[in-house]
Write a protein that holds these residues in place. Structure first.
Motif, PDB file in Angstrom:
ATOM      1  N   VAL A 186       0.838  -1.199   0.000  1.00  0.00           N
ATOM      2  CA  VAL A 186       0.000   0.000   0.000  1.00  0.00           C
ATOM      3  C   VAL A 186       0.875   1.251   0.000  1.00  0.00           C
ATOM      4  O   VAL A 186       0.612   2.210  -0.742  1.00  0.00           O
ATOM      5  CB  VAL A 186      -0.942   0.000   1.217  1.00  0.00           C
ATOM      6  N   TYR A 187       1.934   1.258   0.826  1.00  0.00           N
ATOM      7  CA  TYR A 187       2.845   2.398   0.841  1.00  0.00           C
ATOM      8  C   TYR A 187       3.485   2.591  -0.534  1.00  0.00           C
ATOM      9  O   TYR A 187       3.621   3.732  -1.019  1.00  0.00           O
ATOM     10  CB  TYR A 187       3.953   2.196   1.883  1.00  0.00           C
ATOM     11  N   GLU A 188       3.872   1.490  -1.183  1.00  0.00           N
ATOM     12  CA  GLU A 188       4.503   1.581  -2.499  1.00  0.00           C
ATOM     13  C   GLU A 188       3.540   2.170  -3.525  1.00  0.00           C
ATOM     14  O   GLU A 188       3.930   3.029  -4.330  1.00  0.00           O
ATOM     15  CB  GLU A 188       4.973   0.198  -2.951  1.00  0.00           C
ATOM     16  N   ILE A 189       2.289   1.716  -3.504  1.00  0.00           N
ATOM     17  CA  ILE A 189       1.288   2.245  -4.436  1.00  0.00           C
ATOM     18  C   ILE A 189       1.107   3.742  -4.230  1.00  0.00           C
ATOM     19  O   ILE A 189       1.073   4.519  -5.194  1.00  0.00           O
ATOM     20  CB  ILE A 189      -0.052   1.504  -4.262  1.00  0.00           C
ATOM     21  N   LEU A 190       0.999   4.156  -2.962  1.00  0.00           N
ATOM     22  CA  LEU A 190       0.791   5.578  -2.672  1.00  0.00           C
ATOM     23  C   LEU A 190       1.995   6.422  -3.091  1.00  0.00           C
ATOM     24  O   LEU A 190       1.840   7.502  -3.672  1.00  0.00           O
ATOM     25  CB  LEU A 190       0.505   5.764  -1.179  1.00  0.00           C
ATOM     26  N   ILE A 191       3.200   5.931  -2.809  1.00  0.00           N
ATOM     27  CA  ILE A 191       4.403   6.692  -3.141  1.00  0.00           C
ATOM     28  C   ILE A 191       4.558   6.813  -4.652  1.00  0.00           C
ATOM     29  O   ILE A 191       4.760   7.915  -5.193  1.00  0.00           O
ATOM     30  CB  ILE A 191       5.650   6.033  -2.512  1.00  0.00           C
ATOM     31  N   VAL A 192       4.456   5.683  -5.348  1.00  0.00           N
ATOM     32  CA  VAL A 192       4.635   5.701  -6.803  1.00  0.00           C
ATOM     33  C   VAL A 192       3.529   6.517  -7.463  1.00  0.00           C
ATOM     34  O   VAL A 192       3.788   7.318  -8.381  1.00  0.00           O
ATOM     35  CB  VAL A 192       4.663   4.262  -7.355  1.00  0.00           C
ATOM     36  N   GLY A 193       2.283   6.350  -7.019  1.00  0.00           N
ATOM     37  CA  GLY A 193       1.179   7.115  -7.590  1.00  0.00           C
ATOM     38  C   GLY A 193       1.333   8.603  -7.363  1.00  0.00           C
ATOM     39  O   GLY A 193       1.073   9.411  -8.275  1.00  0.00           O
ATOM     40  N   SER A 194       1.757   8.997  -6.161  1.00  0.00           N
ATOM     41  CA  SER A 194       1.936  10.420  -5.862  1.00  0.00           C
ATOM     42  C   SER A 194       3.061  11.024  -6.694  1.00  0.00           C
ATOM     43  O   SER A 194       2.926  12.130  -7.253  1.00  0.00           O
ATOM     44  CB  SER A 194       2.235  10.604  -4.370  1.00  0.00           C
ATOM     45  N   ALA A 196       4.167   9.910  -9.536  1.00  0.00           N
ATOM     46  CA  ALA A 196       3.723   9.936 -10.928  1.00  0.00           C
ATOM     47  C   ALA A 196       2.785  11.114 -11.176  1.00  0.00           C
ATOM     48  O   ALA A 196       2.893  11.792 -12.220  1.00  0.00           O
ATOM     49  CB  ALA A 196       3.029   8.622 -11.282  1.00  0.00           C
ATOM     50  N   PHE A 197       1.869  11.382 -10.254  1.00  0.00           N
ATOM     51  CA  PHE A 197       0.936  12.499 -10.439  1.00  0.00           C
ATOM     52  C   PHE A 197       1.683  13.823 -10.497  1.00  0.00           C
ATOM     53  O   PHE A 197       1.408  14.667 -11.371  1.00  0.00           O
ATOM     54  CB  PHE A 197      -0.077  12.524  -9.298  1.00  0.00           C
ATOM     55  N   TYR A 207      -4.783  13.731 -18.586  1.00  0.00           N
ATOM     56  CA  TYR A 207      -5.221  12.568 -17.799  1.00  0.00           C
ATOM     57  C   TYR A 207      -4.210  12.225 -16.693  1.00  0.00           C
ATOM     58  O   TYR A 207      -3.915  11.058 -16.437  1.00  0.00           O
ATOM     59  CB  TYR A 207      -5.421  11.343 -18.699  1.00  0.00           C
ATOM     60  N   ALA A 208      -3.676  13.262 -16.038  1.00  0.00           N
ATOM     61  CA  ALA A 208      -2.628  13.046 -15.038  1.00  0.00           C
ATOM     62  C   ALA A 208      -3.121  12.155 -13.897  1.00  0.00           C
ATOM     63  O   ALA A 208      -2.401  11.253 -13.439  1.00  0.00           O
ATOM     64  CB  ALA A 208      -2.137  14.387 -14.492  1.00  0.00           C
ATOM     65  N   THR A 209      -4.352  12.416 -13.432  1.00  0.00           N
ATOM     66  CA  THR A 209      -4.876  11.613 -12.321  1.00  0.00           C
ATOM     67  C   THR A 209      -5.078  10.170 -12.740  1.00  0.00           C
ATOM     68  O   THR A 209      -4.690   9.234 -12.023  1.00  0.00           O
ATOM     69  CB  THR A 209      -6.210  12.199 -11.822  1.00  0.00           C
ATOM     70  N   LEU A 210      -5.681   9.946 -13.896  1.00  0.00           N
ATOM     71  CA  LEU A 210      -5.933   8.589 -14.385  1.00  0.00           C
ATOM     72  C   LEU A 210      -4.629   7.822 -14.586  1.00  0.00           C
ATOM     73  O   LEU A 210      -4.493   6.669 -14.144  1.00  0.00           O
ATOM     74  CB  LEU A 210      -6.716   8.658 -15.694  1.00  0.00           C
ATOM     75  N   LEU A 211      -3.665   8.453 -15.231  1.00  0.00           N
ATOM     76  CA  LEU A 211      -2.388   7.787 -15.477  1.00  0.00           C
ATOM     77  C   LEU A 211      -1.602   7.575 -14.188  1.00  0.00           C
ATOM     78  O   LEU A 211      -0.891   6.569 -14.051  1.00  0.00           O
ATOM     79  CB  LEU A 211      -1.558   8.604 -16.468  1.00  0.00           C
ATOM     80  N   VAL A 213      -2.952   7.018 -11.188  1.00  0.00           N
ATOM     81  CA  VAL A 213      -3.584   5.869 -10.524  1.00  0.00           C
ATOM     82  C   VAL A 213      -3.139   4.572 -11.188  1.00  0.00           C
ATOM     83  O   VAL A 213      -2.808   3.583 -10.515  1.00  0.00           O
ATOM     84  CB  VAL A 213      -5.123   6.006 -10.558  1.00  0.00           C
ATOM     85  N   ALA A 214      -3.116   4.552 -12.528  1.00  0.00           N
ATOM     86  CA  ALA A 214      -2.667   3.354 -13.241  1.00  0.00           C
ATOM     87  C   ALA A 214      -1.210   3.043 -12.929  1.00  0.00           C
ATOM     88  O   ALA A 214      -0.839   1.874 -12.727  1.00  0.00           O
ATOM     89  CB  ALA A 214      -2.855   3.548 -14.747  1.00  0.00           C
ATOM     90  N   THR A 215      -0.377   4.074 -12.853  1.00  0.00           N
ATOM     91  CA  THR A 215       1.037   3.868 -12.537  1.00  0.00           C
ATOM     92  C   THR A 215       1.199   3.331 -11.118  1.00  0.00           C
ATOM     93  O   THR A 215       2.023   2.442 -10.877  1.00  0.00           O
ATOM     94  CB  THR A 215       1.815   5.186 -12.695  1.00  0.00           C
ATOM     95  N   GLY A 216       0.418   3.882 -10.175  1.00  0.00           N
ATOM     96  CA  GLY A 216       0.502   3.385  -8.810  1.00  0.00           C
ATOM     97  C   GLY A 216       0.123   1.917  -8.702  1.00  0.00           C
ATOM     98  O   GLY A 216       0.835   1.116  -8.082  1.00  0.00           O
TER      99      GLY A 216
END
Length: 327
Positions: A186-194, A196-197, A207-211, A213-216
């Motif tokens: 979960v921490y990895e998803i949040l860090i990578v998603g943040s 990336a955004f 589509y920064a938010t969509l991409l 979220v997909a990256t996370g």
């Protein structure tokens, strides 16, 4: 099984969330916080984060998904134009038959997109109702799972054999490591998603938010997820800027994020929370991925954790038996 899984979805979700929140609660308790205060603090923090996500992330995400679907035919047309240009410039590298086959595949995909959108719109009201029900049920169930954790675990333990020292040792280590792994993911998803955004926003990518979220979520399945999400990032960048420096920069930025995650963040994070060496994690992904394909890659780290716990318990039991025999 599918029928009951759908019925019990709120309970399953509540168990998973409670499992994730148990780590911060135990961390606060080890630092002298009273159990009730620790539980309430973490639970309120969870509610606050969930509310922020619903208010700040969900609306732009839904809007960008809708816009992405509307722009999909134009994106397909731009890809077709690029393929035609490549075929004209490199006739020996790309044949007309290959281009025709790619066009047919793209046409089939976008032909199927319409019925999917209609189906989603028909079931949209049901989804809204389900979301409202889950939004009420899951927080309530999470609270009681956290509050009555000891009683629930004692009740489950009553179904297990009473004389079970080895089983208890293995189960305790697996539970602890699995919780650490889930929280680390979960921490990895949040860090990578943040990251990336922030990166996509600074580049001005649509589509920064969509991409983001997909990256996370691409880190859930190592390597494979990163490869899959490369295509939408490149597609959006090409549709927005064409074949130029901005598109190249966006793709390179995405690849850098994935490289930093795969070679720095994930090994450091999971070697710490799962107590496995980074090389052991990589070997586990290669071995289980080779055995069971995509599912093996997905469950590689939990399976390596289980194997490590069993080996440690077996070695400790063997050492104890030898010590008793020597005495």
């Amino acid at each position: 099984a599918i029928f009951f899984a759908e019925m019990l979805a709120p309970a399953i979700g509540a168990v998973v969330i409670a499992f994730l929140l148990d780590g911060p609660i135990e961390w606060l308790k080890r630092r002298g916080t009273r159990p009730l205060i620790a539980m309430v603090s973490v639970y309120l923090g969870f509610l606050l984060i969930a509310l922020i996500a619903i208010v700040a992330v969900l609306p732009p995400l839904v809007e960008q998904i809708s816009q992405f679907v509307k722009d999909s035919p134009a994106m397909a047309a731009s890809v077709q134009s690029a393929l035609l240009s490549m075929q004209t410039e490199f006739p020996d590298l790309i044949s007309e038959e290959q281009v025709a086959g790619w066009f047919t595949s793209l046409g089939n995909e976008f032909a199927n997109l319409g019925p999917r959108i209609v189906q989603a719109s028909v079931t949209g009201m049901t989804g809204v109702v389900s979301f409202a029900v889950y939004a009420v049920l899951i927080p309530v169930m999470v609270f009681f799972f956290l509050k009555d954790k000891d009683q629930i675990l004692d009740w489950i333990g009553g179904f297990l054999p009473h004389d079970k020292p080895l089983l208890e040792q293995v189960w305790s280590e697996i539970t602890e490591r699995a919780g650490d792994y889930a929280r680390g993911k979960v921490y990895e998803i949040l860090i990578v998603g943040s990251v990336a955004f922030i990166t996509y926003q600074s580049l001005g990518l649509s589509y920064a938010t969509l991409l983001a979220v997909a990256t996370g979520f691409s880190v859930v399945i190592p390597y494979f997820g990163a490869a899959v999400v490369t295509f939408p990032v490149a597609l959006v960048a090409y549709f927005q800027w064409g074949m130029g420096g901005e598109t190249f920069g966006a793709v390179v930025a995405y690849l850098i994020i994935q490289a930093l995650d795969g070679n720095l963040l994930a090994p450091l994070l999971f070697s710490e929370v799962v107590k496995l060496h980074p090389n052991a994690i990589i070997i586990a992904i290669l071995v289980f991925g080779g055995l069971w394909g995509l599912w093996g890659v997905f469950f590689a780290i939990p399976l390596a954790t289980v194997a490590n716990a069993i080996i440690r318990a077996w070695r400790q039991r063997s050492a104890n038996i030898k010590q008793l025999a020597a005495d």
